[in-house]
Design an enzyme around this catalytic site. Structure first.
Site, PDB file in Angstrom:
ATOM      1  N   SER A 179      41.270  12.678  30.076  1.00 50.36           N
ATOM      2  CA  SER A 179      41.064  11.430  30.807  1.00 50.36           C
ATOM      3  C   SER A 179      41.361  10.178  29.990  1.00 50.36           C
ATOM      4  CB  SER A 179      39.629  11.367  31.318  1.00 50.36           C
ATOM      5  OG  SER A 179      39.375  12.458  32.165  1.00 50.36           O
ATOM      6  N   THR A 180      41.595  10.334  28.700  1.00 56.16           N
ATOM      7  CA  THR A 180      41.897   9.131  27.911  1.00 56.16           C
ATOM      8  C   THR A 180      43.221   8.506  28.344  1.00 56.16           C
ATOM      9  OG1 THR A 180      42.956  10.457  26.190  1.00 56.16           O
ATOM     10  CG2 THR A 180      40.644   9.908  25.865  1.00 56.16           C
TER      11      THR A 180
END
Lengths: 619, 363
Positions: A325-326
């Site tokens: 998700s970064t």
């Protein structure tokens, strides 16, 4: 026998042989005259010429190796130094029976089989009158023992030297690397400059700054007598010692990062987005570089190689992890810039997403869904469905183009070697590497940083710094300056600004950064615990990268999965939001959730960094 | 029967023995200097010398007829060993020359230095001299087989010496000048083939010999440094232990193949003349014995061995003074090293045997 000879004409034969012997004697006589005239020519007629040559042969040139430059941290702590050592040197030419001498020496000092092996290799390579080390690192007792017995061993001597030493050992091995004995590197060397040098940088800073650290060899011209003893020094060119190197690494911050990682496998990078200075460079676990300096024994080396924790890999630049998700803040920016979304556009998140006409459900991490979700909420709460739809609408080509601009799948250009590109997939890549067309489903999972996408921790840190800089791309660096070890004159290295990502509307930066700020400071942000009571504002994004795929109808249950298959915990962040001075990327291998494991580490580091800002800015 | 002298009874030829002894002493003196005044080196050389001298005296006890009888067997044995070396030999300094006999290492090519002239002498002495054309051809084959085997090891120096030993016997046996010229021509014609078969390092040596200044630090280094040593010695020499070239380690192989350069540097031209006198004395004595030998085999063998001894000297001095390419030939009886010394001494033992076993019939 006598009977046989009786058949022959003995007299005739004898006179024939005698004649031939006389002819031979005459030829011998002529040849001897030839030798004598040659000797006469050399010793009498050419005597002056050869005398002059012989005189100049009495001048010996010996190299004086330069002293290798030291390596300091930003806060002035010495990280690589030269320690005095004693070794046992042997001049093979002065010894009749090497094996016997070694055997006798073994009675005094311990000499391992591996020492002998290395020594014999060197004997073959070097000239017979050169001093070749047999045993390195003698302790004081051994030096004294040998000194007493020295008279028994002509041609063997204790040689004093300097040995590279890394006082912090494994803490910085992946940054500094190490030096080791010169072996097959000879080809890439300027041989005369290395004529007196025994060690060369093999990894990390020691390797990439080898030319600066090494310095220039000096020479000594001496006149010697017939026994080879020095009568006088005719000329001496002092060696130019290597430059000292000052790293951008902040040792106190490095220590905090190491402590916070608690010996787990992972990587932590912190850099100053303004100039690219890498403040923290942790790849865990490390190993002791000092073992490599004079050659590691194969048993220890195999142990390192076989270790499940893979200590030899430099995770910061070589570890390839799914970014998870970064990537969402970057995806969000790409969506805004390409006009696919405006900030307030909402998606409906029921907890899963399906492509039209397909049954496969792409799940959200939150089973019950996030409901109505705009970009701000999608980043803050890390909504997967929002980014599935965004990625689907963007398409692989625009994602590839946009992510590449942030440096995903690209070399960061840091000043040590061995960096891996990792991977940002594209249609073309898939066709070439796998031989298949791109499937829309692959675009979806790319939207949440899964699938083919891989990134190194340093790439994540650089991308985060770019975001913090609002598009200003800067190359990470480990060395800020060099200094002359004699004059202490400092030579600051310029930082390398690469280019700038210009968006059609600069407000997009603020939209995303505000969302990231609320990841830690907002109500319901995924890392809100890490932002509690902070005296400054910081922005971040959590990530949890799947190591193994979970079947459609199964749920991820931590307890049921072996440690090595548990999710990687990721966190990227920068602080302070208003004028960023530090950007961080953290990966804890198999650490579980990013918010739980990785974000608290960032908070500890920021706290230290922000509270010691004076110290930092001075460094 | 004449009254036998002491030398006859002990089967030692005193003039020869004396010459050899003087040479050996000169050798020890120079080795002491060349080896960096290492007494150990001198002791070890002295031990080897003693062993070789004992070998010489033992061989001198054998009647020449006995030696002649052994020729063929020894020759065959040597060939077998040379073939074994190709398959099982130890590799030393890039060449396969040694046969490890567990107790000591043995170089079959050294044996050939003696057994080839023995074989050729034995073969030619059988029929009347000068030999007919077919017999010359057969003798050439006898010489060529071991020479090729040795050259293949590769050991060009020894191959050269073995060939010389064989051909010098052939020459003494009275082979016609016409044949000699033809063989010389053939040899010259074979040179390009030999060049083709040579190893790179051997080619380099020959090229270097033609122009040593071409590669002063590489292959030409030996020759240049030894010429400097000889030239700087001058007429009187720099004096014992004062040779800078050798002591400052500019001179390679200085206690073995290049010991003559050390000798020249320290004792000068005067020393060389003295050394040559001893050599000439030994050679004259050898040739004298050859002429006075009682049978053809003895005559041929004694002169063949003596001539080979001279070729040693000539090749070594030629190489050290830069007139011949660098081939590994030691200065006989002076250079440090055991193997060639034992062979040489046994050779002198045979010469002594030929001389001291003569029987004089009183008429």
């Amino acid at each position: 026998m006598a009977k046989e000879f009786a058949l022959k004409d003995q007299d005739h034969e004898s006179s024939l042989i005698a004649r031939r012997v006389h002819i031979s004697a005459f030829i011998i006589f002529l040849l001897i005259i030839m030798i004598i005239s040659r000797i006469f020519y050399l010793t009498v007629l050419q005597h002056d010429h050869y005398s002059t040559l012989s005189q100049s042969n009495r001048v010996k040139i010996t190299p004086i190796p330069p002293i290798r430059g030291l390596i300091y941290s930003r806060d002035g702590v010495i990280l690589a130094e030269n320690k005095p050592t004693f070794s046992l040197g042997v001049v093979p030419e002065q010894i009749d029976d090497l094996d016997e001498t070694i055997e006798q020496l073994q009675e005094i000092v311990s000499i391992e089989e591996s020492d002998i092996e290395r020594f014999k290799k060197a004997v073959k390579k070097k000239r017979r009158f050169e001093n070749i080390p047999l045993r390195l690192n003698l302790n004081k007792e051994e030096v004294a023992l040998f000194a007493v017995n020295r008279h028994r061993f002509p041609g063997v001597d204790v040689v004093a030297g300097l040995n590279r030493y890394y006082p912090l050992g494994e803490k910085l091995v992946h940054t500094i690397g190490y030096v080791a004995r010169i072996d097959d590197d000879v080809k890439r060397l300027d041989e005369s400059n290395y004529s007196g040098t025994t060690h060369i940088g093999k990894l990390g800073i020691e390797k990439s700054y080898e030319s600066l650290l090494h310095g220039d060899v000096g020479h000594q011209q001496v006149e010697v007598n017939a026994q080879g003893r020095v009568i006088r020094v005719l000329d001496r060119t002092a060696p130019k010692p290597g430059e000292n190197i000052h790293l951008t690494i902040d040792l106190s911050l490095q220590q905090i990062a190491i402590d916070a990682l608690e010996n787990r496998r992972g990587a932590i990078v912190a850099m100053d987005p303004r100039n690219g200075d890498v403040l923290t460079f942790v790849s865990s676990p490390g190993y002791d570089p000092n073992k490599f300096v004079n050659g590691i024994d194969s048993k220890s080396y195999n142990l390192l190689l076989a270790s499940k924790d893979k200590p030899l890999i430099n995770r910061v630049i070589q570890g390839k992890y799914p970014p998870g998700s970064t990537v969402k803040p970057f995806m969000g920016l790409i969506g805004l810039e390409n006009g696919v979304r405006v900030n307030s556009d909402e998606s409906w998140c029921p907890g899963w997403f399906s492509l039209k006409g397909h049954e496969h459900r792409y799940r959200d991490w939150k089973k019950q869904g996030h409901g109505h979700t705009d970009l701000h909420k999608a980043i803050m709460q890390s909504c997967d469905v929002y980014f599935y739809t965004l990625a689907y609408e963007l398409g692989i080509d625009r994602i590839y183009e946009g992510m590449s601009r942030f440096g995903f799948g690209q070399i960061t250009g840091i000043d040590i070697g061995g960096e891996k590109k990792a991977l940002m997939p594209s249609r073309e890549w898939k066709r070439k590497a796998i031989g298949q067309a791109w499937y829309p489903g692959e675009t979806l999972i790319l939207g949440i940083g899964q699938g083919y996408a891989l990134a190194t921790p340093l790439q994540l840190a650089k991308a985060t710094a770019t975001l913090a800089n609002k598009g200003h791309i800067i190359r990470p660096r480990l060395v800020s300056s060099t200094s002359n070890s004699i004059t202490n004159e400092v030579n600051a290295l310029p930082n390398q600004s690469e280019s700038k990502i210009t968006l059609s509307n600069s407000v997009y930066w603020d939209d995303v950064i505000t969302s990231m700020k609320d990841v830690v400071h907002g109500i319901g942000g995924t890392a809100w615990r890490s932002g509690l009571n902070a005296e400054y504002n910081f922005a971040g994004k959590t990530g949890t990268a799947q190591v193994i795929g979970i079947a459609q109808d199964k749920e991820y249950k931590k307890e049921e999965i072996a440690e090595e298959f548990q999710d990687h915990a990721l966190f990227i962040a920068f602080a302070p939001v208003e004028a960023p001075r530090i950007a961080i990327a953290i990966i804890v291998e198999n650490g579980g959730g990013g918010s739980k494991t990785a974000a608290p580490i960032a908070r500890k580091m920021f706290d230290h960094f922000m509270n010691n800002r004076d110290l930092i800015s001075k460094g | 029967m004449e009254e036998q002298s002491l030398g006859q009874r002990l089967h030692i030829d005193f003039p020869l023995f004396f010459g050899i002894l003087v040479l050996c002493i000169v050798g020890l003196v120079v080795i002491y200097s060349a080896g960096g005044q290492d007494m150990n080196l001198v002791y070890r050389q002295a031990v080897k010398l003693l062993i070789a001298l004992v070998g010489m005296v033992i061989v001198a006890q054998l009647p020449p007829a006995e030696i002649a009888r052994w020729s063929f067997g020894l020759y065959l044995f040597g060939i077998v060993l040379l073939i074994l070396v190709i398959f099982y030999g130890d590799v030393g300094k890039g060449a396969q020359r040694w046969l490890d006999l567990k107790i000591f290492r043995f170089q079959p090519s050294e044996l050939m230095k003696l057994s080839v002239p023995m074989m050729v002498a034995f073969y030619l002495a059988d029929k009347s001299l000068p030999p007919r054309f077919t017999r010359v051809l057969a003798a050439c084959v006898l010489i060529t087989i071991p020479v090729l085997l040795i050259a293949k090891q590769p050991d060009l120096g020894t191959a050269l010496l073995v060939a010389t030993a064989g051909f010098s016997v052939l020459f003494i046996a009275g082979i016609s000048w016409r044949l000699l010229t033809i063989m010389g021509g053939l040899g010259a014609a074979c040179a390009p083939i030999l060049w083709y078969l040579m190893h790179d390092y051997q080619k380099r040596r020959v090229l270097t010999f033609l122009n040593p200044e071409n590669d002063p630090l590489g292959a030409g280094y030996h020759t240049i440094q030894s010429k400097i040593a000889i030239g700087s010695g001058g007429f009187y020499g720099k004096g014992w232990l004062n040779g800078t070239q050798s002591h400052l380690e500019f001179l390679p192989e200085r206690s073995t193949d290049f010991i003559f350069a050390v000798f020249c540097e320290e004792f000068g031209m005067l020393g060389v003349l003295f050394l040559l006198c001893i050599y000439l004395f030994i050679i004259s004595r050898g040739l004298y014995i050859a002429i006075n030998a009682q049978d053809t085999f003895g005559q041929l063998l004694a002169s063949g061995l003596t001539l080979t001894f001279f070729v040693y000297i000539f090749v070594n001095m030629g190489m050290v003074t830069g007139q011949l390419p660098v081939v590994g030939v030691p200065l006989p009886l002076v250079s440090h090293g055991g193997t060639s010394m034992v062979t040489l001494m046994i050779g002198f033992g045979i010469i002594m045997a030929i001389h001291t076993h003569r029987r004089f019939l009183s008429f």
